[in-house]
Design a protein around this motif. Structure first.
Motif, PDB file in Angstrom:
ATOM      1  N   ASN A 247      35.399  48.020  73.078  1.00 54.61           N
ATOM      2  CA  ASN A 247      34.151  48.707  72.752  1.00 54.61           C
ATOM      3  C   ASN A 247      34.371  49.685  71.613  1.00 54.61           C
ATOM      4  O   ASN A 247      35.431  50.317  71.514  1.00 54.61           O
ATOM      5  CB  ASN A 247      33.624  49.456  73.984  1.00 54.61           C
ATOM      6  CG  ASN A 247      32.276  50.106  73.721  1.00 54.61           C
ATOM      7  OD1 ASN A 247      31.288  49.443  73.432  1.00 54.61           O
ATOM      8  ND2 ASN A 247      32.249  51.428  73.798  1.00 54.61           N
ATOM      9  N   VAL A 248      33.350  49.815  70.741  1.00 51.55           N
ATOM     10  CA  VAL A 248      33.408  50.742  69.617  1.00 51.55           C
ATOM     11  C   VAL A 248      32.155  51.604  69.621  1.00 51.55           C
ATOM     12  O   VAL A 248      31.036  51.089  69.626  1.00 51.55           O
ATOM     13  CB  VAL A 248      33.503  49.996  68.269  1.00 51.55           C
ATOM     14  CG1 VAL A 248      33.515  50.981  67.105  1.00 51.55           C
ATOM     15  CG2 VAL A 248      34.736  49.114  68.227  1.00 51.55           C
ATOM     16  N   THR A 254      34.852  56.569  68.517  1.00 49.31           N
ATOM     17  CA  THR A 254      35.734  56.300  69.647  1.00 49.31           C
ATOM     18  C   THR A 254      35.904  54.802  69.835  1.00 49.31           C
ATOM     19  O   THR A 254      34.929  54.046  69.785  1.00 49.31           O
ATOM     20  CB  THR A 254      35.170  56.925  70.937  1.00 49.31           C
ATOM     21  OG1 THR A 254      35.077  58.337  70.754  1.00 49.31           O
ATOM     22  CG2 THR A 254      36.079  56.637  72.118  1.00 49.31           C
ATOM     23  N   VAL A 255      37.159  54.383  70.047  1.00 48.64           N
ATOM     24  CA  VAL A 255      37.464  52.973  70.260  1.00 48.64           C
ATOM     25  C   VAL A 255      38.134  52.828  71.626  1.00 48.64           C
ATOM     26  O   VAL A 255      39.099  53.539  71.924  1.00 48.64           O
ATOM     27  CB  VAL A 255      38.388  52.418  69.164  1.00 48.64           C
ATOM     28  CG1 VAL A 255      38.715  50.943  69.422  1.00 48.64           C
ATOM     29  CG2 VAL A 255      37.757  52.597  67.791  1.00 48.64           C
ATOM     30  N   THR A 256      37.633  51.908  72.451  1.00 43.56           N
ATOM     31  CA  THR A 256      38.203  51.654  73.772  1.00 43.56           C
ATOM     32  C   THR A 256      38.818  50.268  73.781  1.00 43.56           C
ATOM     33  O   THR A 256      38.179  49.288  73.341  1.00 43.56           O
ATOM     34  CB  THR A 256      37.137  51.757  74.875  1.00 43.56           C
ATOM     35  OG1 THR A 256      36.523  53.054  74.816  1.00 43.56           O
ATOM     36  CG2 THR A 256      37.755  51.562  76.253  1.00 43.56           C
ATOM     37  N   LEU A 283      36.678  47.868  62.696  1.00 40.66           N
ATOM     38  CA  LEU A 283      36.931  47.974  64.137  1.00 40.66           C
ATOM     39  C   LEU A 283      35.791  47.311  64.890  1.00 40.66           C
ATOM     40  O   LEU A 283      34.686  47.856  65.010  1.00 40.66           O
ATOM     41  CB  LEU A 283      37.062  49.454  64.532  1.00 40.66           C
ATOM     42  CG  LEU A 283      38.315  50.142  63.971  1.00 40.66           C
ATOM     43  CD1 LEU A 283      38.111  51.633  63.837  1.00 40.66           C
ATOM     44  CD2 LEU A 283      39.509  49.839  64.850  1.00 40.66           C
ATOM     45  N   GLN A 284      36.072  46.101  65.392  1.00 41.74           N
ATOM     46  CA  GLN A 284      35.056  45.302  66.089  1.00 41.74           C
ATOM     47  C   GLN A 284      35.636  44.744  67.376  1.00 41.74           C
ATOM     48  O   GLN A 284      36.849  44.485  67.472  1.00 41.74           O
ATOM     49  CB  GLN A 284      34.565  44.162  65.193  1.00 41.74           C
ATOM     50  CG  GLN A 284      33.886  44.621  63.907  1.00 41.74           C
ATOM     51  CD  GLN A 284      33.421  43.460  63.050  1.00 41.74           C
ATOM     52  OE1 GLN A 284      33.357  42.306  63.498  1.00 41.74           O
ATOM     53  NE2 GLN A 284      33.084  43.751  61.789  1.00 41.74           N
ATOM     54  N   ILE A 288      42.266  42.969  67.259  1.00 40.00           N
ATOM     55  CA  ILE A 288      43.453  43.710  67.719  1.00 40.00           C
ATOM     56  C   ILE A 288      43.647  44.926  66.826  1.00 40.00           C
ATOM     57  O   ILE A 288      43.558  44.826  65.601  1.00 40.00           O
ATOM     58  CB  ILE A 288      44.709  42.818  67.680  1.00 40.00           C
ATOM     59  CG1 ILE A 288      44.506  41.572  68.540  1.00 40.00           C
ATOM     60  CG2 ILE A 288      45.933  43.604  68.146  1.00 40.00           C
ATOM     61  CD1 ILE A 288      44.297  41.860  70.007  1.00 40.00           C
ATOM     62  N   ALA A 289      43.922  46.070  67.425  1.00 40.84           N
ATOM     63  CA  ALA A 289      44.120  47.300  66.658  1.00 40.84           C
ATOM     64  C   ALA A 289      45.390  48.004  67.117  1.00 40.84           C
ATOM     65  O   ALA A 289      45.704  48.035  68.311  1.00 40.84           O
ATOM     66  CB  ALA A 289      42.916  48.231  66.809  1.00 40.84           C
TER      67      ALA A 289
END
Length: 412
Positions: A247-248, A254-256, A283-284, A288-289
Motif C-alpha cells: 500500500n502507498v 507512507t509505504v507499507t 512506488l506502486q 519491490i522496494a
C-alpha cells in the motif's frame, strides 16, 4: 628504463614536499617539543608523515646533548651522546644503535634545507624518554629519566561531538563532509589526521575506512575541533531492508510492505526505478522496494524500486573475510601482497585507497579450498601521500556480499 625510474623518484619527492609544506598542513604547525620541560625551537617546524613525528636532525640532536657528524657526500649521519652511538643515512630506513641494526618507521629526508629525522627513534636511541600527546600536539622529552609532565597550558584543544546524518562526502584536495543534525547542515573539514571508521549498526562489523567509503545517509558521530576540523568520524550503516509494496499513501508519503513494515519516504529522498532516477510515483503496489533509512527510525532517505521480476531476495548473512597480512599500522612498499581467509569458493574483492582521496586500486580472487586467499596490489599510478592507506576486503558468496574487513597501512 633508468629514465622512467628516475622520473618516478622525482615525482614522488615533489609530491612529498608539497604534502609536507607548512602552508598546506596548518594542523602540523601546532606541534610543540619540550626537552626537560623547556620549549624547543626549530627553524624548520616539526611535521608528521606516516604517523610519525619528524624534526630537524641537528636541532634535536644538539638539544639532547649529542655531537653530530654529517657527511654530505655519502649523506651518512653519526650522533654520539655518552656511550650511545647512532648511525643512519638520508633516504634509508636502515640504522644502527651501538652497532646493532635498527629499522626506522620513516626514513630520514631533507626538507627546507634541513635533514628531518624520526623523533621517537632518535630520542630513544640516544637514551632519552619520549611522550607524545596527540590531542594537544605536544612532545615531551626527558634526558635524565622519565619525561616531564606536560606544561599546565599544554592542554588538549576543546572539541565538540556532533551526531547526525551524512548528506554529502567530498574527497580529493579539499576533503569535506556535510552532516545534517537538528535540522541544519554543517560542513566539516577532514584532514590527514582525522580518524575515520565505518561499522554495520546491526553486526558491528567494520573498522578503519577511507573517506570515500562513507555514504550519504550514514549515521555519523563527528568530533570537531575549534578549527572546524574533524578529529574523528564514526559512521554506521544498515543493510537496506526490501519487500513487496502492499500500500502507498501519497498524502503522508507512507509505504507499507506485504509483511506489515511501514516506511516514511522523506521529501528529499533519492528514488530509483530499475536503476533509473525516478520520483515518488515509482512506488506502486506489487513492486519491490529496498529502503535506506536513518538509523533508529523508519524514515527513508533512499529508495530503490524494481519490478517483481527483477527483484532479488533479501541477502543471507555472509561474514566479513579476514585480512591476515599486512597488519594494521604496517609499512609497505608501492607493490605488496594482501593475504587472508574467507569462505572457500567465495570471491574476495580487495580495495586499496588513500584515506582522503578517491583514487583506488582493486583486485579480486577466488578463495582456495583451504579458505586462504591472496592478491597482489600495485600503487604505482596512485598519488603518493603521507597519510595512511586503507585496505578493505569483502567476500561475495552465492550472490551475497559481506561487510568489509579493513586495515590501515603506511606506504613508503
Amino acid at each position: 628504463m633508468r629514465t622512467t625510474r628516475t622520473l618516478s623518484v622525482l615525482l614522488v619527492a615533489v609530491a612529498v614536499m608539497m604534502l609536507l609544506a607548512p602552508q598546506v598542513a596548518p594542523a602540523q604547525q601546532t606541534i610543540r617539543v619540550y626537552i626537560d620541560g623547556r620549549l624547543a625551537h626549530f627553524d624548520v617546524p616539526p611535521t608528521i608523515i606516516q604517523g610519525r613525528v619528524l624534526v630537524p636532525l641537528r636541532g634535536v640532536f644538539e638539544q639532547l646533548g649529542a655531537n653530530v657528524d654529517y657527511d654530505a657526500r655519502t649523506q651518512h649521519i653519526v650522533a654520539i651522546r655518552g656511550t650511545q652511538i647512532v648511525e643512519l643515512t638520508i633516504g634509508s630506513r636502515q640504522a644502527t644503535v651501538n652497532g646493532a641494526p635498527r629499522l626506522l618507521d620513516v626514513p630520514a629526508f631533507t626538507m627546507g634545507g634541513r635533514t628531518m629525522v624520526p623523533l621517537r627513534f632518535i630520542s630513544e636511541s640516544l637514551g632519552a624518554d619520549v611522550q607524545w600527546n596527540a590531542a594537544s600536539q605536544t612532545i615531551l622529552i626527558g634526558t635524565a629519566g622519565a619525561a616531564p609532565a606536560p606544561p599546565p597550558y599544554a592542554q588538549p584543544a576543546p572539541t565538540t561531538e556532533i551526531s547526525g546524518r551524512l548528506v554529502a562526502v567530498t574527497t580529493g584536495e579539499n576533503p569535506r563532509i556535510v552532516l545534517r543534525h537538528n535540522g541544519q547542515d554543517s560542513t566539516i573539514i577532514v584532514t590527514p589526521a582525522t580518524g575515520i571508521y565505518r561499522f554495520n549498526a546491526e553486526t558491528n562489523a567494520g573498522g578503519s575506512a577511507a573517506l570515500g567509503t562513507l555514504q550519504k545517509g550514514d549515521l555519523a558521530t563527528v568530533t570537531v575541533n575549534q578549527r572546524n576540523e574533524a578529529t574523528k568520524i564514526v559512521a554506521t550503516y544498515r543493510v537496506p531492508p526490501a519487500g513487496q509494496i502492499a500500500n502507498v499513501n501519497r498524502n503522508n508519503r507512507t509505504v507499507t510492505l506485504s509483511d506489515g513494515r511501514t516506511y516514511v519516504v522523506l521529501a528529499d529522498a533519492d528514488i530509483t526505478f530499475n536503476g533509473q532516477s525516478a520520483d515518488f510515483s515509482a512506488l506502486q503496489s506489487g513492486r519491490i522496494a529496498r529502503f535506506s533509512v536513518i538509523g533508529g527510525t523508519n524514515q527513508a532517505y533512499e529508495v530503490n524500486v524494481s519490478t517483481a521480476a527483477a527483484a532479488v531476495p533479501p541477502p543471507a548473512t555472509v561474514s566479513a573475510p579476514r585480512i591476515t597480512a599486512p597488519a594494521s599500522g604496517e609499512t609497505v612498499g608501492s607493490s605488496f601482497r594482501v593475504r587472508g581467509t574467507a569462505q572457500p569458493g567465495a570471491m574476495v574483492v580487495v580495495t586499496v585507497q588513500p584515506r582522503l582521496l578517491g583514487q583506488m586500486r582493486q583486485a579480486q580472487t577466488t578463495v582456495a579450498a583451504n579458505g586462504s586467499w591472496r592478491v597482489n596490489i600495485s600503487l604505482d599510478s596512485v598519488p603518493f601521500v603521507s597519510f595512511p592507506y586503507v585496505i578493505s576486503a569483502v567476500q561475495i558468496f552465492n550472490g551475497t556480499q559481506s561487510d568489509p574487513a579493513s586495515v590501515e597501512v603506511n606506504v613508503r
